[in-house]
Design a protein around this motif. Structure first.
Motif, PDB file in Angstrom:
ATOM      1  N   ALA B 146       3.506   6.018   1.743  1.00  0.00           N
ATOM      2  CA  ALA B 146       2.611   5.792   2.885  1.00  0.00           C
ATOM      3  C   ALA B 146       2.713   4.355   3.399  1.00  0.00           C
ATOM      4  O   ALA B 146       2.627   4.110   4.607  1.00  0.00           O
ATOM      5  CB  ALA B 146       1.178   6.116   2.496  1.00  0.00           C
ATOM      6  N   LEU B 147       2.911   3.393   2.490  1.00  0.00           N
ATOM      7  CA  LEU B 147       3.086   2.001   2.924  1.00  0.00           C
ATOM      8  C   LEU B 147       4.329   1.885   3.817  1.00  0.00           C
ATOM      9  O   LEU B 147       4.302   1.214   4.857  1.00  0.00           O
ATOM     10  CB  LEU B 147       3.223   1.066   1.719  1.00  0.00           C
ATOM     11  CG  LEU B 147       1.960   0.827   0.881  1.00  0.00           C
ATOM     12  CD1 LEU B 147       2.313   0.084  -0.411  1.00  0.00           C
ATOM     13  CD2 LEU B 147       0.899   0.053   1.659  1.00  0.00           C
ATOM     14  N   TYR B 148       5.418   2.551   3.415  1.00  0.00           N
ATOM     15  CA  TYR B 148       6.641   2.493   4.222  1.00  0.00           C
ATOM     16  C   TYR B 148       6.399   3.175   5.579  1.00  0.00           C
ATOM     17  O   TYR B 148       6.868   2.717   6.615  1.00  0.00           O
ATOM     18  CB  TYR B 148       7.816   3.181   3.506  1.00  0.00           C
ATOM     19  CG  TYR B 148       8.071   2.740   2.079  1.00  0.00           C
ATOM     20  CD1 TYR B 148       7.749   1.456   1.635  1.00  0.00           C
ATOM     21  CD2 TYR B 148       8.629   3.616   1.157  1.00  0.00           C
ATOM     22  CE1 TYR B 148       7.985   1.078   0.320  1.00  0.00           C
ATOM     23  CE2 TYR B 148       8.876   3.244  -0.163  1.00  0.00           C
ATOM     24  CZ  TYR B 148       8.541   1.979  -0.578  1.00  0.00           C
ATOM     25  OH  TYR B 148       8.777   1.606  -1.873  1.00  0.00           O
ATOM     26  N   ARG B 151       4.206   1.102   7.952  1.00  0.00           N
ATOM     27  CA  ARG B 151       4.959  -0.043   8.480  1.00  0.00           C
ATOM     28  C   ARG B 151       5.822   0.388   9.669  1.00  0.00           C
ATOM     29  O   ARG B 151       5.931  -0.333  10.663  1.00  0.00           O
ATOM     30  CB  ARG B 151       5.801  -0.659   7.357  1.00  0.00           C
ATOM     31  CG  ARG B 151       6.321  -2.034   7.682  1.00  0.00           C
ATOM     32  CD  ARG B 151       6.807  -2.770   6.461  1.00  0.00           C
ATOM     33  NE  ARG B 151       7.693  -3.836   6.867  1.00  0.00           N
ATOM     34  CZ  ARG B 151       7.316  -5.028   7.296  1.00  0.00           C
ATOM     35  NH1 ARG B 151       6.037  -5.332   7.374  1.00  0.00           N
ATOM     36  NH2 ARG B 151       8.197  -5.939   7.657  1.00  0.00           N
TER      37      ARG B 151
END
Lengths: 152, 395
Positions: B146-148, B151
């Motif tokens: 989810a962080l990727y 971003r």
């Protein structure tokens, strides 16, 4: 809130000050930082140093990315009942040239965040035990409009 | 390169949640690959198995296990553990053996039975284990994906609709693949109706874990010619490089990246480095690629991989997706097998399953999933502990 004493969730990983800092290490030869602290060998391929010093990392950085946890993670995570979703941030520290994960303080939602925002390190409750309140580092947006919850 | 190594047989046990012993899947895949090659088990002189590690027991899936199940016949044996890249490392071991002239025909095989429920670390207070730390702090596998994904949204303007479109694209081709586990044609509405797991990723954006088995028969070009298969697809490159310091993207299960503070050290992307060695070794560039099988642990990650393979400029994969350029019939079809979205991840088999798909595509045997005129295919995957791979197959 109870009157139990505060204790670090992970011993020796951060200071318990008003202005908390993560406790990392730094290679005495090439100046590479490590978090968690690394004191035996340097992972820089051009450095074979075995000397390290303690390094208190920058308290502020820029938001690299963010998400949340909508479902309760498995143990060893200790969830409140009922489970309350929380926000998670990855923050880039400019001086150390590294990115560090952590929860975001209670009350800040993903809709409050944007990549590149200024963030600072605070302490907040992770969970309570019989004896004490375990606190951990969390990230807080520095923008005045976003206040969040019960940071210590 | 001293000798060329070609793929004369490919086989898979269908992916699913069958609940049988992994050996059964591996044997089924191996027998299909042997039949596909038109050779007998006795012709094989090297067995190379992809392994997984569970509960601290690395012998769970091993080359010798399959060699015994197929009937001991004195082959040499190898077992490779490299997380999601285990299959590629096992393939590299077989290829090296053949290139060295020490073997003519090898079987490469990986299979897995996934356990039920969450994969969680051992209990107690163990801050020296990064996996324990991140779970204690509430950071699970979907957190990283989810962080990727987020971003991409903030940097490139990708949307939830784009991520859903990856699922829709992959499920359309997966529905035509009898080896896939999920064969329903999902719609954007289906994805939007699934539960949010780690914002911006919903349940249907994240791949499942599956049972499955995949196998390849590889041999020297001389051997292939002797049995009339001199035009079989060739292994043009296998990259299994480790990351380069300082690895600047936070990777599961770590809580922090490397520091790039030292003089002469720059921030590096592991994913982007994987295909670089493969392109160099194959002597080709991304413009030569006809199709790609990439590790879509999440829908958004497929878009990252497309850029890491340099198939589109950085930040433009979603634009290509919207135009249909990454779909079957588009400029560079990606995951025409259906990808992890339709298979789910069977760790030690998955990198081999990617190569099986390329093999069938390059032979023109993929029916209504066929990429017309496919001559060059590339795979990419990445797993835990600095493991990853990229394989190029040419016709």
């Amino acid at each position: 809130m109870s009157n139990k004493p505060l204790a670090p969730a992970i011993e020796g990983w951060f200071t318990m000050d008003e202005q908390p800092q993560l406790i990392g290490s730094q290679c005495c030869h090439c100046e590479t930082y490590f978090f968690p602290a690394q004191n035996r060998y340097c992972r820089n391929p051009d450095c074979d140093s075995t000397e390290f010093r303690e390094a208190l990392l920058s308290r502020t950085g820029r938001l690299w990315s963010y998400t949340n946890a909508c479902y309760k993670p498995p143990a060893p995570f200790v969830a409140a009942e009922p489970f309350v979703p929380y926000t998670i941030a990855a923050v880039e520290l400019e001086h150390e040239q590294m990115t560090i994960l952590g929860q975001v303080i209670t009350g800040v939602d993903v809709s409050d965040l944007k990549v590149g925002m200024d963030m600072e390190l605070v302490l907040e409750t992770l969970h309570e035990t019989e004896e004490d309140i375990k606190v951990t580092w969390k990230w807080r947006p520095m923008a005045a409009a976003i206040t969040g919850g019960n940071a210590q | 390169m001293s000798r060329e190594v070609v793929i004369i047989g490919a086989g898979m046990h269908p992916w699913g949640k069958w609940g049988h012993n992994f050996v059964e899947y591996g044997v089924a895949a191996a027998r299909e690959a042997l039949a596909d090659a038109g050779i007998s088990w006795r012709e094989v002189s090297f067995v190379s198995g992809g392994a997984t590690v569970r509960c601290g027991y690395p012998g769970y899936v091993a080359g010798a296990t399959f060699a015994q199940a197929l009937g001991w016949q004195g082959t040499e044996v190898n077992t490779s553990y490299a997380a999601c890249a285990s299959g590629s490392q096992a393939l590299a071991a077989a290829r090296n053996k053949i290139m060295a002239g020490d073997c003519e025909v090898a079987l490469v095989v990986g299979a897995d039975t996934t356990p039920k429920g969450f994969l969680a670390p051992a209990g107690g207070y163990r801050p020296e284990d990064p996996d324990w730390v991140r779970f204690y702090l509430g950071i699970t596998n979907p957190t990283y994906f989810a962080l990727y994904a987020r971003r991409r949204m903030d940097l490139y303007g990708d949307t939830l609709d784009d991520f859903a479109a990856v699922k829709v694209k992959n499920s359309l081709v997966g529905s035509k693949n009898p080896r896939a586990r999920y064969r329903k044609c999902f719609t954007a509405e289906d994805v939007a109706a699934s539960a949010m797991v780690a914002d911006p990723l919903r349940l249907m954006d994240i791949c499942a874990t599956s049972d499955g088995g995949a196998a390849l028969i590889v041999c020297s070009l001389d051997y292939a010619r002797r049995i009339g298969k001199g035009d079989a697809p060739r292994i043009a490159a296998i990259s299994t490089v480790t990351p380069s310091f300082a690895s600047a993207v936070v990777e599961m299960p770590d809580i922090a990246t490397d520091s790039a503070a030292a003089a002469g050290i720059e921030a590096q992307s592991f994913r982007a480095s994987l295909p670089v060695k493969a392109y160099e070794e194959a002597g080709i560039g991304p413009e030569d690629v006809d199709l790609a099988e990439v590790y879509d642990l999440s829908t958004a990650l497929e878009l990252d991989w497309i850029e890491d393979l340099q198939l589109t400029p950085r930040g433009e994969a979603a634009q290509w997706l919207r135009r249909g350029d990454t779909a079957l019939g588009g400029r560079i079809p990606v995951n025409v097998s259906g990808g992890l979205a339709c298979f789910g991840e069977a760790v030690p088999a998955q990198a081999l399953a990617q190569v099986c798909e390329l093999t069938w595509q390059l032979r023109g045997q993929s029916g209504d999933r066929q990429v017309e005129g496919a001559r060059v295919g590339i795979t990419a995957n990445q797993g835990l502990f600095g493991h990853g791979s990229s394989v190029i197959i040419k016709r």
